[in-house]
Design an enzyme around this catalytic site. Structure first.
Site, PDB file in Angstrom:
ATOM      1  N   HIS A 349       0.806  -1.234   0.000  1.00 12.75           N
ATOM      2  CA  HIS A 349       0.000   0.000   0.000  1.00 12.75           C
ATOM      3  C   HIS A 349       0.828   1.268   0.000  1.00 12.75           C
ATOM      4  CE1 HIS A 349      -4.015  -1.777   0.787  1.00 12.75           C
ATOM      5  NE2 HIS A 349      -3.292  -2.720   1.385  1.00 12.75           N
ATOM      6  N   LYS A 533       0.831  14.450   1.751  1.00 13.64           N
ATOM      7  CA  LYS A 533      -0.516  14.782   1.280  1.00 13.64           C
ATOM      8  C   LYS A 533      -0.694  16.295   1.091  1.00 13.64           C
ATOM      9  CE  LYS A 533      -2.507  10.700   3.577  1.00 13.64           C
ATOM     10  NZ  LYS A 533      -3.191   9.927   2.523  1.00 13.64           N
ATOM     11  N   THR A 635      -8.523   6.650  -1.898  1.00 14.20           N
ATOM     12  CA  THR A 635      -9.856   6.099  -2.138  1.00 14.20           C
ATOM     13  C   THR A 635     -10.902   7.190  -1.922  1.00 14.20           C
ATOM     14  OG1 THR A 635      -9.694   5.232   0.112  1.00 14.20           O
ATOM     15  CG2 THR A 635      -9.450   3.652  -1.690  1.00 14.20           C
TER      16      THR A 635
HETATM   17  O1  73E Z   1      -2.822   5.744  -0.833  1.00 17.06           O
HETATM   18  C1  73E Z   1      -3.353   5.070   0.277  1.00 17.06           C
HETATM   19  C2  73E Z   1      -4.213   3.913  -0.218  1.00 17.06           C
HETATM   20  O2  73E Z   1      -5.327   4.380  -0.930  1.00 17.06           O
HETATM   21  C3  73E Z   1      -2.235   4.544   1.175  1.00 17.06           C
HETATM   22  O3  73E Z   1      -1.492   5.618   1.691  1.00 17.06           O
HETATM   23  C4  73E Z   1      -2.828   3.730   2.324  1.00 17.06           C
HETATM   24  O4  73E Z   1      -3.588   2.649   1.756  1.00 17.06           O
HETATM   25  C5  73E Z   1      -4.696   3.075   0.965  1.00 17.06           C
HETATM   26  C6  73E Z   1      -5.452   1.845   0.509  1.00 17.06           C
HETATM   27  O5  73E Z   1      -4.741   1.141  -0.452  1.00 17.06           O
HETATM   28  C7  73E Z   1      -1.785   3.203   3.243  1.00 17.06           C
HETATM   29  N1  73E Z   1      -1.889   3.097   4.589  1.00 17.06           N
HETATM   30  C8  73E Z   1      -0.750   2.559   5.029  1.00 17.06           C
HETATM   31  N2  73E Z   1       0.041   2.351   3.999  1.00 17.06           N
HETATM   32  N3  73E Z   1      -0.596   2.771   2.889  1.00 17.06           N
HETATM   33  C9  73E Z   1      -0.425   2.239   6.419  1.00 17.06           C
HETATM   34  C10 73E Z   1       0.896   1.972   6.793  1.00 17.06           C
HETATM   35  C11 73E Z   1       1.198   1.682   8.104  1.00 17.06           C
HETATM   36  C12 73E Z   1       0.204   1.642   9.064  1.00 17.06           C
HETATM   37  C13 73E Z   1      -1.105   1.899   8.696  1.00 17.06           C
HETATM   38  C14 73E Z   1      -1.417   2.197   7.379  1.00 17.06           C
END
Ligand code: 73E
Length: 788
Positions: A349, A533, A635
């Protein structure tokens, strides 16, 4: 008896017999629970039928392992998916109560930080809508994400305590519990490896049924609570050590006490690793127990079980599954690795280096000694297969969870087209070269049931009148709205729905202390506060625009309300300074008699799923302004487009695909591309150069520096004028230009509405149903079933 009469009877029966309340004395919570039980009764049968169908047809089950499930409130979802909303609303009208108040009484389960957790929740709902047999596995946190308030514009955190309010959704399953060990020693007993942990906690299951659209199928969200093996140390109590006697209980419960409040930042905490292993190990044991009840050949596992790792947080699943197969089932290591890989797949992610999990080898060896051995064995086996490789699963004394998850997965996916390409080019470049078929893309999606149908009833009614109800589970049918963008009557109705949503939101904001004009443009940026962001880019542009209005207060400015929402991780100092700056700017601008009719800033506290459901339907402009290459997908961007907000955004994450689908003319693009970002960072003094080239930017920074907003915000100003890793200064000029383009477009209200309609009509592809079908086809090889 009609559906409505029967439901009404059931609500009253539960009020009396389940809650022991008389109608005349019932409080709103009693009504909420009575309704919840009546609705729950209607979920249990399809839930059982789904389980029976899965067993009868020997279907493959999907297991979604996630540290976070940001489910929010469940009652409205259930009422809507059972298609009982109108009846329920009439019943409560008849009782002299508002259904909104009843639904609003439910605690918002904030068992997640942001996009990653909310995605997991949308996926659960889509899996049920599609009829794909699935379980969500996670942790039953006692305290979800902290509650945010502001004091003098600064974020204050308070513990969240959703479990202190009764809710009707979970079924406790004390019979489904497993003892999970930590620490201890590994010994060789005549060729058999035995791990003897020196500490253990019990994982106890709590099940929540998740009903899909139309009530045909329900899957289970199984959350694990940590409870002590031994509740109470009677010896210590009898010896007079009353506090010490409760220690085993405390130590165990700590594991499921609280959600880590970090989003895309990782903290190397022992407790976090314990949480990860705790829920992963319990889930795997549960999965094998269910498999054993049906099959007795472990080589069938990949045909019957698909396990999705939601980021690397459950990546210890690789070594743990290998351990179960080797140490407890007697398989050879190579075969165990192959079977495990056949079941496992991994979603990445984020590419942000600070969020890529790594655990000290020392910590890993101390907490999970057998797993550390197996990680080394997995690494060695991979090295043997790829003698020319450079990558390793350990580096500088750390275990690298990304490469480990990659090596143990048969598929690895990114969450948008751009992010998947960047994965191949950067973080996983070498692993991709070695395994060119492993990385696939599955662009994120959102459930239209929650994010359109129930969040935006006015728009939903209009859509249904225009094209029928089929769009709710076949969202690409929204395409049929496209010709109506040119239909004056339809546009007027669409604009009226938006206007009514804006009026609702301005009442809400007014009640919370910020009066806004519902005819102004509602410009919204809601998400975690993070440098990448770039909420600070948005507020800087707001200041520059304010100064421009002040220079010429009698010009014909387009009135605008800049709305922010979001929390900062409690330890993230820079993000907290951004929050303070936004509130400080709001304070000055909202009271400026010269400009406040044109420009206001609203920042409602404690942004959560429920608040998102209020803000998104009222939004006209969606701010998706991350530094290109940094936001894996987003999202929120999809929810806004579906609800008819136009995007101002960079070519980042899923923005790229949104723009491709809605059309470049209906999207306000600005900023550098991911490639240009990399090049720009190489330019010496890039920030200073950008500031010198743009007097508006310089003036805005000076205005902050000189104390107009109370504090001098040295951290933010110093960063933007200095290192500026996220390129706020370098993207400012084009952002400012794009914002003026937005205003020009907004001045023609009717044309704006036309573009908004096209955004709705062309965003149907962003349904999480489409995403889940992609996972089923490309990753899980899973089939939908029909419940009998
Ligand atoms: O871009 C988003 C993405 O839409 C991304 O930053 C987020 O995941 C969303 C769903 O795919 C995300 N969260 C984390 N990493 N990416 C994350 C990392 C560590 C702890 C908790 C969340």
């Amino acid at each position: 008896m009609t559906t409505k009469t029967k439901l009404r009877d059931d609500i009253l029966r539960h009020l009396k017999y389940s809650l022991g309340k008389d109608e005349s004395h019932a409080q709103i919570t009693d009504w909420r629970l009575a309704l919840s039980y009546a609705i729950r009764d209607r979920i249990v049968d399809p839930w059982f039928a789904s389980t029976r169908a899965t067993y009868a047809q020997q279907g493959k089950r999907v297991y979604y392992l996630s540290m976070e499930f940001l489910i929010g409130r469940l009652l409205e979802d259930a009422v809507v998916n059972l298609r009982l909303l109108d009846e329920t609303s009439e019943i409560f009208d008849g009782l002299g109560l508002s259904l909104d108040d009843v639904l609003g009484d439910e605690p918002d389960a904030a068992l997640g930080n942001g996009g990653l957790g909310r995605l997991a929740a949308c996926f659960l709902e889509s899996l049920s809508t599609i009829g794909c047999p699935a379980y969500g596995y996670g942790i039953r946190y006692e305290h979800g994400l902290f509650k945010q308030s502001f004091e003098d514009g600064r974020q204050i955190e308070a513990p969240e305590d959703w479990l202190t309010q009764t809710h009707a959704w979970e079924f406790e399953r004390p019979e489904a519990s497993f003892s999970i060990g930590f620490g201890g020693t590994v010994t060789d007993l005549g060729g058999k490896t035995v791990w003897t942990p020196d500490e253990a906690v019990v994982a106890e299951a709590f099940d929540t049924p998740i009903i899909g659209w139309d009530g045909n199928w329900a899957n289970t969200l199984r959350l694990w609570a940590a409870v002590p093996e031994q509740v109470f140390d009677l010896d210590r109590f009898n010896a007079g050590d009353y506090y010490g006697a409760a220690q085993p209980e405390n130590t165990a419960r700590t594991i499921s006490r609280v959600l880590y409040p970090d989003d895309t930042t990782e903290e190397g905490k022992r407790l976090r690793l314990k949480q990860e292993f705790f829920f992963t190990a319990a889930s795997l044991r549960d999965i094998l127990r269910r498999f054993d009840s049906e099959y007795d050949d472990l080589t069938l596992l990949p045909q019957k079980v698909a396990i999705q790792l939601n980021d690397t947080h459950p990546a210890i699943a690789g070594p743990e599954l290998v351990r179960l197969l080797v140490d407890e089932r007697g398989l050879a290591l190579e075969q165990a690795i192959e079977i495990a890989r056949g079941c496992l797949s991994y979603t990445n992610h984020t590419l942000l280096p600070e969020a890529l999990e790594r655990w000290g080898i020392e910590l890993m060896s101390d907490l999970l000694p057998r797993h550390m051995q197996l990680i080394e064995a997995i690494d060695k086996a991979h090295a043997a297969e790829h003698p020319d490789r450079q990558v390793t699963m350990t580096d500088e004394g750390d275990v690298l969870m990304g490469p480990l998850a990659f090596a143990m997965a048969h598929k690895v996916n990114g969450v948008s087209a751009l992010h998947t390409e960047l994965m191949k080019e950067t973080v996983f470049a070498e692993l991709h070269r070695l395994h060119p078929d492993r990385i696939v893309n599955e662009t994120n999606g959102v459930t239209p049931r929650r994010w359109v149908l129930s969040a935006n009833p006015r728009l939903s009614q209009l859509i249904t009148q225009a094209i029928g109800k089929g769009w709710v589970d076949d969202l690409e049918r929204l395409k049929k709205l496209e010709p109506m963008a040119d239909d004056r009557t339809f546009r007027d109705a669409y604009a009226a729905a938006k206007r009514a949503n804006k009026a609702d939101l301005s009442n809400y904001l007014g009640e919370r202390g910020t009066d806004v004009d519902p005819d102004a443009m509602f410009d919204v940026q809601i998400k975690r506060i993070h440098e990448y962001k770039r909420q600070h880019l948005n507020i800087l542009e707001t200041i520059a625009h304010w100064l421009e209005i002040k220079d010429n207060p009698n010009a014909d400015w387009v009135p605008r309300v800049k709305i922010f929402g979001g929390k900062a991780a409690p330890g993230y100092v820079f993000a907290k300074e951004i929050i303070h700056l936004i509130n400080a700017v709001a304070d000055v601008l909202n009271r400026d008699p010269q400009t406040s009719q044109y420009l206001k800033v609203a920042y409602p506290a404690n942004y959560n799923v429920t608040l998102a459901e209020r803000l998104i339907p009222a939004a006209e402009l969606s701010e998706q302004i991350s530094t290109a290459g940094k936001e894996a997908s987003g999202t929120g961007n999809m929810k806004f487009a579906l609800n008819g907000a136009l995007t101002i955004g960079t070519l980042d994450g899923a923005n790229v695909e949104i723009r491709d689908l809605v059309g470049a003319d209906n999207f306000f693009l600005f900023g550098m591309t991911a490639q240009e970002v990399v090049e720009r960072r190489e330019v010496a003094n890039h920030a200073q150069k950008a500031i010198e080239a743009d007097p508006r930017l310089k003036r805005a920074l000076d205005e902050i520096r000189k104390g107009t907003f109370g504090d001098s915000f040295d951290g933010i100003v110093g960063n933007i004028s200095g290192p500026d890793y996220f390129l706020v200064a370098s993207d400012f000029t084009d952002f400012y230009r794009a914002q003026r383009d937005v205003e020009k477009a907004y001045a023609d209200q009717d044309d704006w509405t036309r573009m908004a309609v096209l955004n709705t009509a062309r965003s149907g592809w962003f349904s999480s149903d489409r995403t889940i079908r992609g996972y089923m086809r490309d990753i899980w090889d899973a089939q939908a079933l029909v419940a009998g």
